[in-house]
Design an enzyme around this catalytic site. Structure first.
Site, short mmCIF file in Angstrom:
data_model
loop_
_atom_site.label_atom_id
_atom_site.label_comp_id
_atom_site.label_asym_id
_atom_site.label_seq_id
_atom_site.Cartn_x
_atom_site.Cartn_y
_atom_site.Cartn_z
N LYS A 8 30.56 -16.50 -112.99
CA LYS A 8 30.21 -15.21 -113.59
C LYS A 8 30.48 -14.10 -112.59
O LYS A 8 30.54 -14.32 -111.37
CB LYS A 8 28.74 -15.18 -114.02
CG LYS A 8 27.71 -15.29 -112.88
CD LYS A 8 27.41 -13.99 -112.17
CE LYS A 8 26.49 -14.17 -110.97
NZ LYS A 8 26.38 -12.97 -110.12
N ALA A 97 27.84 -17.30 -108.81
CA ALA A 97 26.99 -18.31 -109.47
C ALA A 97 27.61 -19.69 -109.47
O ALA A 97 27.40 -20.48 -110.40
CB ALA A 97 26.64 -17.88 -110.90
N GLY A 98 28.35 -20.03 -108.43
CA GLY A 98 29.00 -21.34 -108.36
C GLY A 98 28.02 -22.49 -108.45
O GLY A 98 28.21 -23.43 -109.22
N GLY A 99 26.95 -22.42 -107.67
CA GLY A 99 25.92 -23.47 -107.71
C GLY A 99 25.13 -23.42 -109.00
O GLY A 99 24.78 -24.46 -109.57
N ASP A 133 20.10 -17.18 -111.86
CA ASP A 133 21.35 -17.09 -112.64
C ASP A 133 21.55 -18.26 -113.60
O ASP A 133 22.42 -18.21 -114.47
CB ASP A 133 22.56 -17.03 -111.70
CG ASP A 133 22.67 -15.71 -110.96
OD1 ASP A 133 22.04 -14.72 -111.40
OD2 ASP A 133 23.37 -15.66 -109.92
#
Length: 280
Positions: A8, A97-99, A133
Site C-alpha cells: 500500500k 506495509a510489507g509485513g 495497517d
C-alpha cells in the site's frame, strides 16, 4: 494455496492526537498498489514454519506472518500447523506495509484452509492485534482509515493510476518516527475531505496537490535524501510526490506512462529499489 500480498501507499497521513496508552490517533487515506509478495501456505501436523527467499527476514514471532498464523490457530483452537513460504518483492521497513500485507494474506489464506465461515469483520479484529495497517490490508482498495487503523471507510477506488516508487538504501523504524513527532507542532494538516472529493471527481491534479504526510515533518529534516527524491520526481514530470507511511519510500504520481518510464530510468541510476506500478 498461493496468494498475492499487495503493498500500500498513503495518499495522505495525518496524526490528530495521542491516546493515553501512547497510540497515535490517525486519519489517513490508504491505497493498494500492484507491487506484491507471494504467500504460499500448506497445512502440516503441528507448529508454524516460515521460509523466505530473503535471509534477513525473521522466521519467528518477529515476523508478522508468523504472528498472524499463531493468533488464528489459537483463536479457533486448531490443532494442525502451517508452513508459510514467502517470496519478497516489497521492500522491508519502507512504509509500504510489507509485513502487514503478508500478515493479512496469511489470515485470508488460513480462513480458506480452515474456517471459510469467518467474515472479513472477524478477520479484521484479529488483524488489529497484529498492527495498525493489517486491517486495511484485509480489504485493500482505497479507504479512509482512522483511529489506530481500525475504522475503515471505503471510498471510490483510485485504481489504475501510475506511480513510480523509490525506496532509498536505508530503512526507518515506524516507532522511532512516531516517537520523534511532536503532534502539537503540526501546523499544516492534510485536507482529507478535499483529497477524497478530488478522487471522486477524477481530478488527478487536485489529488496530487492535496497529498500530504505529516510524518515528513520528522523524516525530511533528518534525511536530506528524501528531499532530493521528492524534488527529482517533480523535475521529472510527476504531478505530486510524497513519502508513504513512516518512510522512507517516496512515490511520484504520474498522468503519462512515458514520463513515468523516463523518471524510472533516471531514478534507477541512483537507487537500487525503484518500481513502476499502478494503483489497484
Amino acid at each position: 494455496m498461493l496468494s498475492k500480498a499487495h503493498a500500500k501507499v498513503n495518499l495522505s497521513l495525518d496524526v490528530i492526537g495521542k491516546r493515553k496508552d501512547g497510540y497515535h490517533l490517525l486519519k489517513m487515506l490508504m491505497q493498494t498498489i500492484d507491487l506484491y509478495d507471494l504467500i504460499q501456505i500448506k497445512k502440516i501436523k503441528k507448529g508454524i514454519i516460515i521460509d523466505c527467499d530473503r535471509e534477513y527476514i525473521p522466521k519467528d514471532r518477529r515476523n508478522l506472518a508468523y504472528k498472524a498464523a499463531e493468533l488464528f490457530l489459537d483463536r479457533y483452537n486448531i490443532d494442525s500447523g502451517v508452513r508459510i513460504d514467502i517470496t519478497k518483492n516489497i521492500p522491508v521497513a519502507a512504509g509500504l506495509a510489507g509485513g502487514s500485507t503478508d500478515a493479512a494474506t496469511v489470515l485470508k489464506i488460513m480462513r480458506d484452509i480452515f474456517r471459510s465461515d469467518i467474515s472479513n469483520k472477524e478477520l479484521k479484529e484479529i488483524a488489529l492485534d497484529i498492527g495498525a495497517d493489517v486491517p486495511f490490508c484485509i480489504e485493500g482498495g482505497t479507504a479512509l482509515c482512522e483511529g489506530i487503523g481500525e475504522k475503515i471507510t471505503p471510498i471510490k477506488n483510485f485504481k489504475n493510476q501510475i506511480l513510480v516508487l523509490v525506496k532509498p538504501n536505508f530503512g526507518l523504524s515506524t516507532k522511532d518516527v512516531y516517537n520523534n513527532l511532536k503532534v502539537e507542532k503540526i501546523y499544516i494538516h492534510p485536507n482529507t475531505t478535499k483529497l477524497i472529493q478530488s478522487i471522486e471527481e477524477d481530478n488527478l491534479k487536485s489529488v496530487a496537490r492535496n497529498m500530504r504526510n505529516v510524518l515528513e515533518n520528522v523524516t525530511l529534516r533528518k534525511y536530506k535524501t528524501l528531499n532530493s527524491i521528492k524534488s527529482n520526481f517533480i523535475e521529472l514530470g510527476a504531478l505530486g510526490s510524497m513519502m508513504s507511511g513512516s518512510g522512507p519510500s517516496v512515490f511520484g504520481l504520474f498522468d503519462d506512462m512515458l514520463k513515468a518510464q523516463i523518471c524510472y530510468d533516471n531514478m534507477k541510476e541512483k537507487y537500487k529499489e525503484v518500481f513502476i506500478t499502478r494503483t489497484i
